[in-house]
Design an enzyme around this catalytic site. Structure first.
Site, PDB file in Angstrom:
ATOM      1  N   HIS B 194      -4.426   9.827   4.656  1.00  0.00           N
ATOM      2  CA  HIS B 194      -4.334   8.433   3.943  1.00  0.00           C
ATOM      3  C   HIS B 194      -3.686   7.419   5.094  1.00  0.00           C
ATOM      4  O   HIS B 194      -4.327   6.080   5.121  1.00  0.00           O
ATOM      5  CB  HIS B 194      -3.190   8.546   2.921  1.00  0.00           C
ATOM      6  N   GLU B 195      -2.818   7.806   5.815  1.00  0.00           N
ATOM      7  CA  GLU B 195      -2.462   6.728   6.882  1.00  0.00           C
ATOM      8  C   GLU B 195      -3.334   6.588   7.919  1.00  0.00           C
ATOM      9  O   GLU B 195      -3.429   5.425   8.556  1.00  0.00           O
ATOM     10  CB  GLU B 195      -0.932   7.231   7.399  1.00  0.00           C
ATOM     11  N   HIS B 198      -5.644   3.964   6.768  1.00  0.00           N
ATOM     12  CA  HIS B 198      -5.325   2.609   6.900  1.00  0.00           C
ATOM     13  C   HIS B 198      -5.651   1.982   8.417  1.00  0.00           C
ATOM     14  O   HIS B 198      -5.994   0.877   8.442  1.00  0.00           O
ATOM     15  CB  HIS B 198      -3.595   2.560   6.890  1.00  0.00           C
ATOM     16  N   TYR B 209      -3.376  -6.957   2.784  1.00  0.00           N
ATOM     17  CA  TYR B 209      -2.262  -6.175   2.371  1.00  0.00           C
ATOM     18  C   TYR B 209      -1.420  -7.044   1.303  1.00  0.00           C
ATOM     19  O   TYR B 209      -0.113  -7.156   1.516  1.00  0.00           O
ATOM     20  CB  TYR B 209      -1.506  -5.670   3.485  1.00  0.00           C
ATOM     21  N   GLU B 218      -4.900   0.204  -0.350  1.00  0.00           N
ATOM     22  CA  GLU B 218      -4.034   1.406  -0.693  1.00  0.00           C
ATOM     23  C   GLU B 218      -5.229   2.428  -1.291  1.00  0.00           C
ATOM     24  O   GLU B 218      -5.144   3.538  -0.931  1.00  0.00           O
ATOM     25  CB  GLU B 218      -2.974   1.248  -1.691  1.00  0.00           C
ATOM     26  N   ASP B 291       6.315  -5.478  -4.373  1.00  0.00           N
ATOM     27  CA  ASP B 291       5.159  -4.643  -3.578  1.00  0.00           C
ATOM     28  C   ASP B 291       4.115  -5.458  -3.055  1.00  0.00           C
ATOM     29  O   ASP B 291       2.993  -4.977  -3.217  1.00  0.00           O
ATOM     30  CB  ASP B 291       4.836  -3.491  -4.499  1.00  0.00           C
ATOM     31  N   HIS B 296       0.759  -1.010  -4.077  1.00  0.00           N
ATOM     32  CA  HIS B 296       0.807   0.572  -4.290  1.00  0.00           C
ATOM     33  C   HIS B 296       0.815   0.897  -6.104  1.00  0.00           C
ATOM     34  O   HIS B 296       1.051   2.007  -6.554  1.00  0.00           O
ATOM     35  CB  HIS B 296       2.263   1.264  -3.801  1.00  0.00           C
TER      36      HIS B 296
END
Lengths: 100, 381
Positions: B194-195, B198, B209, B218, B291, B296
């Site tokens: 996942h990271e 990004h 974002y 996301e 957020d 998210h």
């Protein structure tokens, strides 16, 4: 005096709220908290520039009812605000709640 | 023309690229960059980075880039790294330090044996598996498509409950701060992927974002995060749990960070909507509760669209719907400020181009978006 820290974001995307009431602390912990609050500058810092970085709000409600607040992103804490947020979130004294 | 003196070289930027002569030591160039005006600063940085890239790999440039508020994306003018060797995979130990201490002490490199430090070795393996996924499934050469070295730092902060991509490297806390179980962040391959995704988003569509484009950012990271893990586990769409970060949370909180097939059910307090009827219209402001406009939160909607499409088709999701999402993300058709309807329309169009108009694959993609009530272009069949 009550200190409330809200932390959001991160890979979990979870909103975590932790509140510490100085009246519930022992003398040493209360002194630590007051020292951290006194050292905190309550301006806002820049938001996190990275995906999944944390966002923070630190709010201090004094006994006279006045409230001071700081909002900042991960890595952008005003002087003293990061240390205060860490003490509240990572320490054993807070009441923790997950959710918006 | 290549200048030989430091000042002359800095003031003639266009001639610097491709020049292999040494014109100034890096420390001098950094000093000039910090002291000079904008033109001199840019020229000095360009010279420094070009020179460094010719001598070394870009993985060594992270601290210098951060010092000037740059990212590897600003090095697009440099030649790609050698494709025959692939990206270097290096893990550092930042030993409880913060951003200023990154990347830390080098612990393991590409050809080194396991270090014995579980976090180091899991970060190494996770980065390798993610890079292999993108290379073998989509022909992508690392995060940037141009061989960017994979740099990871572990043991960030104290009991730090997060993992993140800085723009040029991965960073992992140890967890144990009340949200993640200790060691959970490097143990979960889908979290690692996942990271790193990004980073892929950063170097491709560059989705902003905030709001729906941020939720798509996301969601693409969740989609490819779980696909990397499903492929590693040999789990097809029917067998997969469609959970993100399963087993990483403190058990008292819940079983996972997110459920792609049933958004809002992963942990106590999970408020992801399962469709547009429950869309969280949060403002984009500096209140952390919001957020960045629900990046998210509303990501649950495109997440479920993908999972529903993959499940209805069956088979390996990384071979069916995954390539459609990858093409949408990386082929330049998805704007930085795309919303859900933009993404939905593109995935339906790309599915038609890849598999045929009216194909089962296109119908599955359309069905995924219909399940989450995102408006689609009219089906003219």
């Amino acid at each position: 005096m009550k200190v409330t820290v809200v932390r959001s974001g991160g890979v979990a995307g979870m909103v975590l709220t932790v509140e510490v009431d100085a009246a519930e602390l022992d003398a040493d912990a209360a002194a630590q908290l007051r020292g951290l609050v006194d050292a905190c500058e309550f301006g806002d810092g820049p938001p996190s520039a990275i995906a999944d970085g944390f966002g923070y709000e630190v709010a201090v409600e004094r006994d006279d009812g006045t409230v001071e607040r700081s909002r900042f992103g991960q890595g952008g804490a005003p002087p003293g605000a990061g240390a205060l947020a860490s003490w509240v979130i990572d320490g054993p004294y807070g009441h923790r709640r997950a959710g918006r | 023309m290549c200048a030989t003196g430091p000042v002359g070289g800095l003031r003639h930027t266009p001639g610097v690229i491709g020049c292999r002569c040494e014109i100034a030591p890096p420390t001098l160039l950094l000093a000039v960059a910090e002291a000079g005006d904008a033109e001199v600063r840019d020229a000095a940085l360009r010279t420094l980075l070009t020179s460094a890239a010719l001598r070394a790999r870009r993985s060594t440039l992270g601290p210098t880039l951060r010092r000037f508020g740059l990212s590897p994306a600003d090095l697009a003018f440099l030649p790609a790294q050698a494709p025959d060797t692939g990206p270097e995979n290096t893990v550092y130990d930042v030993a409880g330090g913060d951003e200023a201490a990154l990347p830390g002490r080098r612990v393991r490199g590409t050809t080194d044996p396991p270090s014995g430090d579980t976090a180091v070795d899991e970060a190494f393996d996770g980065a390798a598996a993610t890079a292999a996924f993108y290379r073998e499934e989509f022909g992508r050469d690392s995060v940037d498509g141009r061989g960017l070295d994979l740099v990871s730092s572990v043991h960030f902060g104290q009991r730090y409950d997060n993992a993140f991509w800085t723009g040029d490297q991965m960073v992992y806390g140890d967890g144990g701060g009340g949200v993640f179980v200790a060691g959970g962040l490097t143990r979960a391959l889908d979290v690692v992927a996942h990271e790193l995704t990004h980073g892929v988003v950063q170097f491709s569509a560059g989705l902003e974002y905030r709001g729906q484009s941020g939720a798509l950012n996301e969601s693409f990271s969740d989609v490819f995060g779980v696909l990397v893990a499903q492929r590693a586990a040999g789990a097809d769409a029917a067998a997969a749990s469609w959970l993100v970060g399963e087993g990483t949370l403190e058990p008292s909180l819940g079983r996972a960070l997110r459920s792609m097939i049933a958004p809002g059910t992963a942990y106590a307090g999970d408020d992801q909507p399962a469709d547009m009827d429950a869309y969280a219209d949060l403002p984009v402001d500096d209140d952390p509760r919001n957020d960045n406009g629900g990046v998210h939160v509303n990501s649950g909607i495109p997440n479920r669209a993908f999972a529903e499409a993959a499940r209805s088709l069956g088979g390996n999701a990384w071979e069916t719907v995954g390539p459609v999402w990858y093409e949408v993300l990386t082929r330049g058709r998805l704007s930085r400020v795309a919303d859900f309807e933009d993404c939905a329309a593109l995935t339906v169009a790309v599915a038609g181009e890849r598999y045929g108009e009216g194909s089962a694959e296109q119908d599955a993609v359309r069905g995924g978006w219909e399940a989450v009530k995102v408006r689609l272009p009219v089906d003219r069949r």
